[in-house]
Structures are given as structure tokens and as C-alpha cells.
Write a protein that holds these residues in place. Structure first.
Motif, PDB file in Angstrom:
ATOM      1  N   ALA A  70       1.715   6.535   8.443  1.00 14.82           N
ATOM      2  CA  ALA A  70       0.809   7.672   8.353  1.00 14.82           C
ATOM      3  C   ALA A  70      -0.581   7.278   8.843  1.00 14.82           C
ATOM      4  O   ALA A  70      -1.026   6.152   8.655  1.00 14.82           O
ATOM      5  CB  ALA A  70       0.724   8.157   6.906  1.00 14.82           C
ATOM      6  N   VAL A  71      -1.247   8.205   9.521  1.00 11.43           N
ATOM      7  CA  VAL A  71      -2.615   7.965   9.960  1.00 11.43           C
ATOM      8  C   VAL A  71      -3.508   7.991   8.719  1.00 11.43           C
ATOM      9  O   VAL A  71      -3.549   8.990   8.006  1.00 11.43           O
ATOM     10  CB  VAL A  71      -3.074   9.035  10.967  1.00 11.43           C
ATOM     11  CG1 VAL A  71      -4.529   8.798  11.362  1.00 11.43           C
ATOM     12  CG2 VAL A  71      -2.174   9.021  12.195  1.00 11.43           C
ATOM     13  N   PRO A  72      -4.219   6.892   8.426  1.00 14.78           N
ATOM     14  CA  PRO A  72      -4.993   6.852   7.187  1.00 14.78           C
ATOM     15  C   PRO A  72      -6.216   7.745   7.240  1.00 14.78           C
ATOM     16  O   PRO A  72      -6.895   7.834   8.260  1.00 14.78           O
ATOM     17  CB  PRO A  72      -5.395   5.370   7.086  1.00 14.78           C
ATOM     18  CG  PRO A  72      -5.437   4.887   8.498  1.00 14.78           C
ATOM     19  CD  PRO A  72      -4.345   5.649   9.210  1.00 14.78           C
ATOM     20  N   ASP A  73      -6.477   8.442   6.150  1.00 15.00           N
ATOM     21  CA  ASP A  73      -7.746   9.140   5.996  1.00 15.00           C
ATOM     22  C   ASP A  73      -8.313   8.725   4.651  1.00 15.00           C
ATOM     23  O   ASP A  73      -7.647   8.050   3.859  1.00 15.00           O
ATOM     24  CB  ASP A  73      -7.577  10.655   6.084  1.00 15.00           C
ATOM     25  CG  ASP A  73      -6.580  11.206   5.069  1.00 15.00           C
ATOM     26  OD1 ASP A  73      -6.524  10.669   3.942  1.00 15.00           O
ATOM     27  OD2 ASP A  73      -5.855  12.152   5.407  1.00 15.00           O
ATOM     28  N   SER A  74      -9.542   9.115   4.378  1.00 16.22           N
ATOM     29  CA  SER A  74     -10.222   8.656   3.166  1.00 16.22           C
ATOM     30  C   SER A  74      -9.452   9.015   1.909  1.00 16.22           C
ATOM     31  O   SER A  74      -9.283   8.191   0.998  1.00 16.22           O
ATOM     32  CB  SER A  74     -11.629   9.244   3.108  1.00 16.22           C
ATOM     33  OG  SER A  74     -12.402   8.813   4.216  1.00 16.22           O
ATOM     34  N   ALA A  75      -8.962  10.257   1.829  1.00 14.29           N
ATOM     35  CA  ALA A  75      -8.260  10.710   0.632  1.00 14.29           C
ATOM     36  C   ALA A  75      -6.979   9.903   0.402  1.00 14.29           C
ATOM     37  O   ALA A  75      -6.661   9.519  -0.725  1.00 14.29           O
ATOM     38  CB  ALA A  75      -7.932  12.193   0.745  1.00 14.29           C
ATOM     39  N   LYS A  76      -6.224   9.636   1.483  1.00 14.76           N
ATOM     40  CA  LYS A  76      -4.979   8.881   1.369  1.00 14.76           C
ATOM     41  C   LYS A  76      -5.258   7.441   0.943  1.00 14.76           C
ATOM     42  O   LYS A  76      -4.546   6.882   0.095  1.00 14.76           O
ATOM     43  CB  LYS A  76      -4.247   8.894   2.720  1.00 14.76           C
ATOM     44  CG  LYS A  76      -2.962   8.073   2.741  1.00 14.76           C
ATOM     45  CD  LYS A  76      -1.912   8.631   1.818  1.00 14.76           C
ATOM     46  CE  LYS A  76      -0.609   7.860   1.931  1.00 14.76           C
ATOM     47  NZ  LYS A  76       0.399   8.321   0.954  1.00 14.76           N
ATOM     48  N   VAL A  77      -6.289   6.846   1.506  1.00 15.21           N
ATOM     49  CA  VAL A  77      -6.628   5.464   1.159  1.00 15.21           C
ATOM     50  C   VAL A  77      -7.071   5.380  -0.298  1.00 15.21           C
ATOM     51  O   VAL A  77      -6.686   4.454  -1.016  1.00 15.21           O
ATOM     52  CB  VAL A  77      -7.723   4.920   2.095  1.00 15.21           C
ATOM     53  CG1 VAL A  77      -8.168   3.531   1.653  1.00 15.21           C
ATOM     54  CG2 VAL A  77      -7.216   4.855   3.537  1.00 15.21           C
ATOM     55  N   VAL A  78      -7.865   6.332  -0.749  1.00 18.14           N
ATOM     56  CA  VAL A  78      -8.305   6.344  -2.148  1.00 18.14           C
ATOM     57  C   VAL A  78      -7.108   6.478  -3.082  1.00 18.14           C
ATOM     58  O   VAL A  78      -7.038   5.816  -4.128  1.00 18.14           O
ATOM     59  CB  VAL A  78      -9.321   7.483  -2.392  1.00 18.14           C
ATOM     60  CG1 VAL A  78      -9.568   7.670  -3.887  1.00 18.14           C
ATOM     61  CG2 VAL A  78     -10.634   7.192  -1.684  1.00 18.14           C
ATOM     62  N   ALA A  79      -6.136   7.314  -2.722  1.00 18.67           N
ATOM     63  CA  ALA A  79      -4.930   7.471  -3.541  1.00 18.67           C
ATOM     64  C   ALA A  79      -4.155   6.158  -3.624  1.00 18.67           C
ATOM     65  O   ALA A  79      -3.625   5.795  -4.683  1.00 18.67           O
ATOM     66  CB  ALA A  79      -4.045   8.577  -2.957  1.00 18.67           C
ATOM     67  N   THR A  80      -4.084   5.431  -2.509  1.00 21.05           N
ATOM     68  CA  THR A  80      -3.387   4.140  -2.499  1.00 21.05           C
ATOM     69  C   THR A  80      -4.136   3.118  -3.341  1.00 21.05           C
ATOM     70  O   THR A  80      -3.520   2.302  -4.037  1.00 21.05           O
ATOM     71  CB  THR A  80      -3.220   3.626  -1.061  1.00 21.05           C
ATOM     72  OG1 THR A  80      -2.611   4.633  -0.249  1.00 21.05           O
ATOM     73  CG2 THR A  80      -2.358   2.372  -1.024  1.00 21.05           C
ATOM     74  N   ILE A  81      -5.458   3.154  -3.289  1.00 14.17           N
ATOM     75  CA  ILE A  81      -6.266   2.262  -4.123  1.00 14.17           C
ATOM     76  C   ILE A  81      -6.003   2.538  -5.596  1.00 14.17           C
ATOM     77  O   ILE A  81      -5.858   1.616  -6.402  1.00 14.17           O
ATOM     78  CB  ILE A  81      -7.763   2.424  -3.796  1.00 14.17           C
ATOM     79  CG1 ILE A  81      -8.073   1.797  -2.425  1.00 14.17           C
ATOM     80  CG2 ILE A  81      -8.639   1.770  -4.872  1.00 14.17           C
ATOM     81  CD1 ILE A  81      -9.468   2.031  -1.934  1.00 14.17           C
ATOM     82  N   ASN A  82      -5.937   3.802  -5.961  1.00 17.09           N
ATOM     83  CA  ASN A  82      -5.657   4.168  -7.354  1.00 17.09           C
ATOM     84  C   ASN A  82      -4.286   3.656  -7.787  1.00 17.09           C
ATOM     85  O   ASN A  82      -4.113   3.174  -8.915  1.00 17.09           O
ATOM     86  CB  ASN A  82      -5.726   5.683  -7.528  1.00 17.09           C
ATOM     87  CG  ASN A  82      -7.139   6.228  -7.390  1.00 17.09           C
ATOM     88  OD1 ASN A  82      -8.119   5.497  -7.593  1.00 17.09           O
ATOM     89  ND2 ASN A  82      -7.263   7.491  -7.046  1.00 17.09           N
ATOM     90  N   GLU A  83      -3.301   3.760  -6.892  1.00 14.81           N
ATOM     91  CA  GLU A  83      -1.961   3.255  -7.216  1.00 14.81           C
ATOM     92  C   GLU A  83      -1.981   1.743  -7.372  1.00 14.81           C
ATOM     93  O   GLU A  83      -1.361   1.185  -8.287  1.00 14.81           O
ATOM     94  CB  GLU A  83      -0.970   3.661  -6.123  1.00 14.81           C
ATOM     95  CG  GLU A  83       0.466   3.247  -6.429  1.00 14.81           C
ATOM     96  CD  GLU A  83       1.456   3.670  -5.358  1.00 14.81           C
ATOM     97  OE1 GLU A  83       2.663   3.425  -5.548  1.00 14.81           O
ATOM     98  OE2 GLU A  83       1.017   4.231  -4.328  1.00 14.81           O
ATOM     99  N   TYR A  84      -2.699   1.062  -6.481  1.00 16.33           N
ATOM    100  CA  TYR A  84      -2.807  -0.396  -6.550  1.00 16.33           C
ATOM    101  C   TYR A  84      -3.487  -0.822  -7.853  1.00 16.33           C
ATOM    102  O   TYR A  84      -3.088  -1.822  -8.481  1.00 16.33           O
ATOM    103  CB  TYR A  84      -3.587  -0.909  -5.339  1.00 16.33           C
ATOM    104  CG  TYR A  84      -3.685  -2.410  -5.253  1.00 16.33           C
ATOM    105  CD1 TYR A  84      -2.551  -3.211  -5.231  1.00 16.33           C
ATOM    106  CD2 TYR A  84      -4.932  -3.049  -5.179  1.00 16.33           C
ATOM    107  CE1 TYR A  84      -2.645  -4.593  -5.141  1.00 16.33           C
ATOM    108  CE2 TYR A  84      -5.031  -4.421  -5.087  1.00 16.33           C
ATOM    109  CZ  TYR A  84      -3.888  -5.190  -5.071  1.00 16.33           C
ATOM    110  OH  TYR A  84      -3.989  -6.559  -4.991  1.00 16.33           O
ATOM    111  N   ALA A  85      -4.494  -0.058  -8.274  1.00 17.05           N
ATOM    112  CA  ALA A  85      -5.193  -0.356  -9.530  1.00 17.05           C
ATOM    113  C   ALA A  85      -4.242  -0.237 -10.718  1.00 17.05           C
ATOM    114  O   ALA A  85      -4.306  -1.034 -11.663  1.00 17.05           O
ATOM    115  CB  ALA A  85      -6.390   0.578  -9.699  1.00 17.05           C
ATOM    116  N   ARG A  86      -3.352   0.772 -10.686  1.00 19.76           N
ATOM    117  CA  ARG A  86      -2.395   0.945 -11.778  1.00 19.76           C
ATOM    118  C   ARG A  86      -1.409  -0.214 -11.838  1.00 19.76           C
ATOM    119  O   ARG A  86      -1.023  -0.656 -12.916  1.00 19.76           O
ATOM    120  CB  ARG A  86      -1.630   2.271 -11.621  1.00 19.76           C
ATOM    121  CG  ARG A  86      -2.479   3.509 -11.872  1.00 19.76           C
ATOM    122  CD  ARG A  86      -1.609   4.750 -12.070  1.00 19.76           C
ATOM    123  NE  ARG A  86      -0.805   5.051 -10.906  1.00 19.76           N
ATOM    124  CZ  ARG A  86      -1.186   5.838  -9.909  1.00 19.76           C
ATOM    125  NH1 ARG A  86      -2.384   6.405  -9.948  1.00 19.76           N
ATOM    126  NH2 ARG A  86      -0.395   6.079  -8.883  1.00 19.76           N
TER     127      ARG A  86
END
Length: 278
Positions: free
Chosen positions: A169-185
Motif C-alpha cells: 500500500a502507498v503509505p500516507d500519514s493516517a496509515k502510518v499512524v495506525a501502524t505505529i499504534n498497532e506496533y505500540a500495542r
């Protein structure tokens, strides 16, 4: 004393039991499951009872079915399912309860399933019976290895899906932030620590110093604002106006940041799931 429940020789817990042990409510357990449903695999993390199976379960477990008798479906959680719930809750009580469950509830039945390290005394038995017992032991040992491999493979596939889906997927800010949140969990790390770790890798691998670029832009904006108004931005306002995500978009390096992030998340998933089948 925790009521022991087994389904097909696997120890499980009801939603009520999980909620009580983890210090929360059943609706929280149900919400976490529905919100993260793609992580749960039926048969591996949970078992659903309906129809006749549900009625039989309630009949055989009358002392623990409060709150379940009106439910259309009954969910039973395996050790791996309880682990995912502990991750979702992410509280000290949940993790302590999970550790205790592994030691005192799940582990006992698993130890009973392990192949015997010493062969039983078969003297006095007929050669045919000895042969049948030995074949059964070999079959059980092979079945245990296959079960471990299949579980490991399923969890590894999940991690690989994370890797491919996010990288294609082409990364955008919202998608990257969602992945960061998942990584934090998954890692229980703070967001600032995650950003700083990836910034360090980005600088080491690609020579891109995002932190320095952010500091430079903030200093420039602060200076321009001061010259124009004679005032200074507050620290929180300045951080809100200029942040690392926006800077990476302008620098054209958000895709590199995302690639590093997705790789770290996939490694974390593989490491975590491998620990479950050891």
C-alpha cells in the motif's frame, strides 16, 4: 478454585472467567475481540459453541454458566486466546493473571500431553501389544510436532501478511499512524520511543536526519513568528505546527520510514507468536 473446562483435551476458559481473572468486565473482553477480530483464529484462539454443543456445555457446567444461559453463542478461550486478551488489556493485573494461568492451569494439561522421556516397561506383554504401544507413542510424538508446526505457520503467516499488506500500500500519514499504534500495542513502547528508534535507523541506513530537520524548521518558524509579532510560540503550539510526520512528507521519505516500521512490527509478531509454541 478455578473450574477446569476442557474441549477435545484442550483446557479453555469462558469469557466470564477471563474477565474475572483479568480484572475487567465481559463486555470489555467482547469489545476487544470484535475490535481485533482479524487476529483471532477459530480453533487456535477460541472455540464457539452453538446449538446442541451449547446446551450440552451448559448442562455439564451448570455452576459456571451464570450470564451464559441466554447467550446464543458461547465462546471458550484457549491459552493463545487468553494471551491476545492480555495484550489488548495491557494491564499489570491482566499480565499477572495470564502468567498464573500458564503456570497453574494451561501448563499442567500440556505437560500431560508431552511424549514420555522414558519408555514404559513393556516386559511381559505380547510382541504384538508391545509393537502397538510403541507405534502409538511415535504417532503421539509426531502429532505433537505437527500441531506445533501448524500453529507456528499460522502465526508466521499473519506476520507476513502484515508485511506485504503494509508495504504494497502507498503509505500516507493516517496509515502510518495506525501502524505505529498497532506496533505500540504489540511492544508496549511509548510513541516517542518508537519514533526516535525509527529515526535512528532512518539516519543510519539512509543518512536522513528527520529529528534535525524538525528542529531546524521549528527554529526557523519561531524566529519568523518572533520577528513578525514580537512573541514566541509555546512549545506545544510549535510541536503542533511542525511535526515529524509532516516533515517526512515534505522530505519525501515517509515511504522509507514506513518500510522500517512495518519490518519491526512483523518481526515483533513473529517473535511473539514463536514464543507461544515453544
Amino acid at each position: 478454585m478455578l473450574k477446569v473446562i476442557e474441549r477435545k483435551n484442550v483446557r479453555v476458559l469462558t469469557t466470564v472467567q477471563v474477565a474475572e481473572l483479568f480484572g475487567t468486565e465481559t463486555k470489555v473482553i467482547s469489545y476487544n475481540f470484535n475490535y481485533n477480530k482479524e487476529r483471532y483464529q477459530e480453533g487456535l484462539h477460541y472455540i464457539v459453541l452453538s446449538g446442541i454443543e451449547r446446551k450440552e456445555f451448559l448442562f455439564n457446567n451448570m455452576e459456571i454458566h451464570d450470564g451464559l444461559k441466554h447467550a446464543k453463542f458461547i465462546y471458550l478461550w484457549t491459552e493463545k486466546g487468553a494471551f491476545l486478551h492480555a495484550k489488548s488489556l495491557n494491564t499489570d493485573k491482566a499480565w499477572n493473571a495470564y502468567s498464573q494461568l500458564v503456570d497453574d492451569y494451561f501448563k499442567k494439561v500440556e505437560e500431560a500431553k508431552q511424549p514420555q522421556t522414558t519408555s514404559p516397561d513393556l516386559t511381559g506383554l505380547s510382541p504384538q501389544l508391545q509393537f502397538m504401544i510403541q507405534m502409538e507413542q511415535k504417532h503421539n510424538a509426531l502429532e505433537a510436532k505437527l500441531t506445533m508446526y501448524e500453529s507456528n505457520q499460522n502465526q508466521t503467516n499473519e506476520a507476513m501478511n502484515t508485511l506485504t499488506e503494509n508495504l504494497l500500500a502507498v503509505p500516507d500519514s493516517a496509515k502510518v499512524v495506525a501502524t505505529i499504534n498497532e506496533y505500540a500495542r504489540w511492544t508496549r513502547l511509548g510513541h516517542n520511543e518508537i519514533y526516535n528508534n525509527i529515526y535512528a535507523i532512518l539516519k543510519q541506513k539512509h543518512g536522513i536526519d528527520v529529528k534535525q530537520r524538525v528542529e531546524n524548521e521549528r527554529e526557523k518558524a519561531q524566529k519568523a513568528y518572533s520577528e513578525r509579532t514580537g512573541k514566541y510560540y509555546s512549545e506545544s503550539t510549535l510541536k503542533g505546527r511542525i511535526n515529524g510526520m509532516d516533515v517526512m512528507v515534505r522530505m519525501g521519505c515517509l515511504d522509507k520510514f514506513n518500510t522500517i516500521l512495518v519490518g519491526l512490527l512483523s518481526k515483533e509478531k513473529i517473535k511473539s507468536t514463536l514464543s507461544l509454541v515453544r
